[in-house]
Design an enzyme around this catalytic site. Structure first.
Site, PDB file in Angstrom:
ATOM      1  CG  ASP A  68      -0.376   0.293   2.514  1.00  0.00           C
ATOM      2  OD1 ASP A  68       0.863   0.415   2.621  1.00  0.00           O
ATOM      3  OD2 ASP A  68      -1.134   0.414   3.492  1.00  0.00           O
ATOM      4  CG  HIS A 104      -2.027   0.282   6.855  1.00  0.00           C
ATOM      5  ND1 HIS A 104      -0.810   0.253   6.198  1.00  0.00           N
ATOM      6  CD2 HIS A 104      -1.767  -0.097   8.131  1.00  0.00           C
ATOM      7  CE1 HIS A 104       0.139  -0.114   7.037  1.00  0.00           C
ATOM      8  NE2 HIS A 104      -0.414  -0.336   8.209  1.00  0.00           N
ATOM      9  CG  HIS A 170       8.521  -5.461  10.179  1.00  0.00           C
ATOM     10  ND1 HIS A 170       7.948  -5.771  11.395  1.00  0.00           N
ATOM     11  CD2 HIS A 170       7.583  -4.743   9.501  1.00  0.00           C
ATOM     12  CE1 HIS A 170       6.721  -5.287  11.436  1.00  0.00           C
ATOM     13  NE2 HIS A 170       6.477  -4.646  10.304  1.00  0.00           N
ATOM     14  CE  LYS A 180       5.189  -8.016   8.120  1.00  0.00           C
ATOM     15  NZ  LYS A 180       4.463  -6.907   7.517  1.00  0.00           N
ATOM     16  CG  HIS A 196       0.316  -7.962  14.145  1.00  0.00           C
ATOM     17  ND1 HIS A 196      -0.017  -6.976  13.238  1.00  0.00           N
ATOM     18  CD2 HIS A 196       1.208  -8.759  13.499  1.00  0.00           C
ATOM     19  CE1 HIS A 196       0.638  -7.174  12.100  1.00  0.00           C
ATOM     20  NE2 HIS A 196       1.390  -8.251  12.244  1.00  0.00           N
ATOM     21  CD  GLN A 292       3.318   2.829   8.749  1.00  0.00           C
ATOM     22  OE1 GLN A 292       4.375   2.208   8.834  1.00  0.00           O
ATOM     23  NE2 GLN A 292       2.156   2.237   8.537  1.00  0.00           N
ATOM     24  CE  LYS A 295       6.453  -0.205  10.269  1.00  0.00           C
ATOM     25  NZ  LYS A 295       6.074  -0.340   8.845  1.00  0.00           N
TER      26      LYS A 295
END
Length: 418
Positions: A68, A104, A170, A180, A196, A292, A295
């Site tokens: 995406d 998302h 990741h 994934k 998760h 995001q 991360k």
């Protein structure tokens, strides 16, 4: 010295003391002279299995999974090359490109045009996956470590299923890409919540760069293997999001080879942790929201001293974002400890809890300060974070003896203490 951090599309310069700052950047090799040629070679000379064209028969239907808009995948190079490779075997009207959104939001029309280009949008059908729409999902069964698996119905109905992604470290799945793209990329919400959940995310091997024995990756791989991927293609990118290497073939051995390449570029050892770590989240599109940006915080957390300071520069043009439960769950608890307690009490029932769990864990160990252009001081305070409008000053506040680490590309470089 001035260090340029990836920030939005323009970058951000931060003045840091040269004598105390250790700058870590990816060990990028030269990019491929011709990115499309590298992709074509991966389609024709796979790591494992048959070339793509030998796996497709005339008249078959084809589903292609792509990342995406939060991922810098070179879709405009990859997807046309792939379609050209199977030209004459299948009709374009029998091809669907599935945007693997995971949980998302759907990408907008404007975003899809930017991601794929007008010509491709006119040529084939493009569909955003919706993890929350039962009509969009098919029940598969319980796979891996008792994961209830719902997958995109169009993906499962296709005769030929092709994943396309890119591989980078990741923060809890070890590496991105590969399997994934199936789950969580094309999975239902219940499946992703299980993949998760707190027990998996909290496992000591659910971390940067670890594949084998990582409970998240183990179950992701089990789902992809059991449900079938005809051909998989991954690329490794440089700091300018150009293709360095491309890998194709059977999904698991292909992904393993791509992970080895990404590990050699992005993982960097250091001798000891630092008082202050300044990080980005890799610039746009990776830093388009706070969700995001966790991360980048996580990459910094690998080498910050307990009680030290993490400064994360992330543009966050999409805010928290507002869709999903991330903001409401993050801001509802009165403290970081209350966040951790709530996650423990409601394991597997809260969307986005994995991101919140990791963020809360980081904030419980270090001071986290964010520099952003699109979230206010009050917004960040509600999220148990501090704002800085001057990252250099915040670093200076740590004192003249403080050791400093700079991660200009954020999670594109993952440091670890030897």
């Amino acid at each position: 010295m001035e260090v340029e951090f990836a920030y939005g599309t323009a970058g951000l310069l931060v003045e840091l003391p040269a004598d105390r700052t250790h700058v870590i950047v990816p060990a990028y090799p030269p990019s491929a002279p011709d990115g499309r040629a590298a992709v074509v070679a991966a389609l024709r000379q796979p790591v494992s299995g048959l070339p793509l064209r030998r796996l497709v028969r005339p008249g078959q239907t084809v589903a292609i999974a792509v990342c995406d808009g939060t991922r810098p995948q070179p879709r405009r190079t990859v997807v046309p090359a792939l379609l050209d490779e199977i030209e004459g075997l299948v009709r374009l009207e029998d091809v669907v490109v599935l945007v693997a959104t995971g949980t998302h939001r759907a990408n907008t029309g404007a975003e899809l045009r930017q991601m794929l280009g007008d010509d491709l949008l006119r040529a084939v059908r493009v569909v955003n996956h919706d993890a929350r729409d039962p009509a969009n999902l098919t029940w598969v069964g319980r796979l891996g470590r008792d994961v209830p698996v719902w997958l995109n119905a169009e993906w499962l109905a296709a005769d030929v299923r092709i994943t396309t992604g890119f591989v980078e470290p990741h923060f809890f799945a070890g590496f991105s890409g590969g399997p994934k793209l199936v789950a969580p990329g094309l999975a239902g919400l219940e499946t992703t919540l299980t993949l998760h959940d707190a027990s998996r995310i909290g496992h000591p091997d659910a971390r940067w760069g670890v594949i084998d024995g990582n409970p998240v990756q183990d179950d992701v791989r089990a789902i992809a293997a059991a449900t079938g991927v005809t051909f998989a293609l991954d690329v490794v990118l440089d700091g300018a999001q150009r293709i360095v290497s491309a890998f194709g073939g059977d999904v698991l051995p292909m992904h393993a080879a791509a992970c080895d390449r990404a590990r050699s570029i992005a993982m960097c050892p250091v001798a000891q942790p630092f008082d202050v770590v300044v990080t980005s989240n890799g610039g746009f599109p990776l830093d388009q929201n706070l969700y995001q940006a966790v991360k980048g915080m996580s990459a910094a957390a690998q080498v910050v001293k307990p009680g030290g300071t993490i400064v994360c520069v992330a543009e966050c043009r999409d805010g928290f974002p507002e869709h999903g439960s991330y903001r409401s769950e993050l801001t509802a608890a009165p403290s970081v400890q209350a966040l951790l307690d709530a996650i423990s009490a409601r394991d597997g029932t809260v969307p986005d809890q994995w991101q919140i769990q990791i963020q809360a864990s980081i904030m419980s160990r270090a001071r986290v300060v964010v520099s952003t252009s699109f979230l206010s001081d009050a917004d960040l305070a509600q999220a148990h974070l501090e704002q800085t409008h001057d990252p250099a000053r915040t670093v200076a506040e740590a004192g003249p003896e403080a050791s400093i680490c700079a991660l200009p590309h954020g999670p594109m470089t993952v440091p670890y203490v030897l």
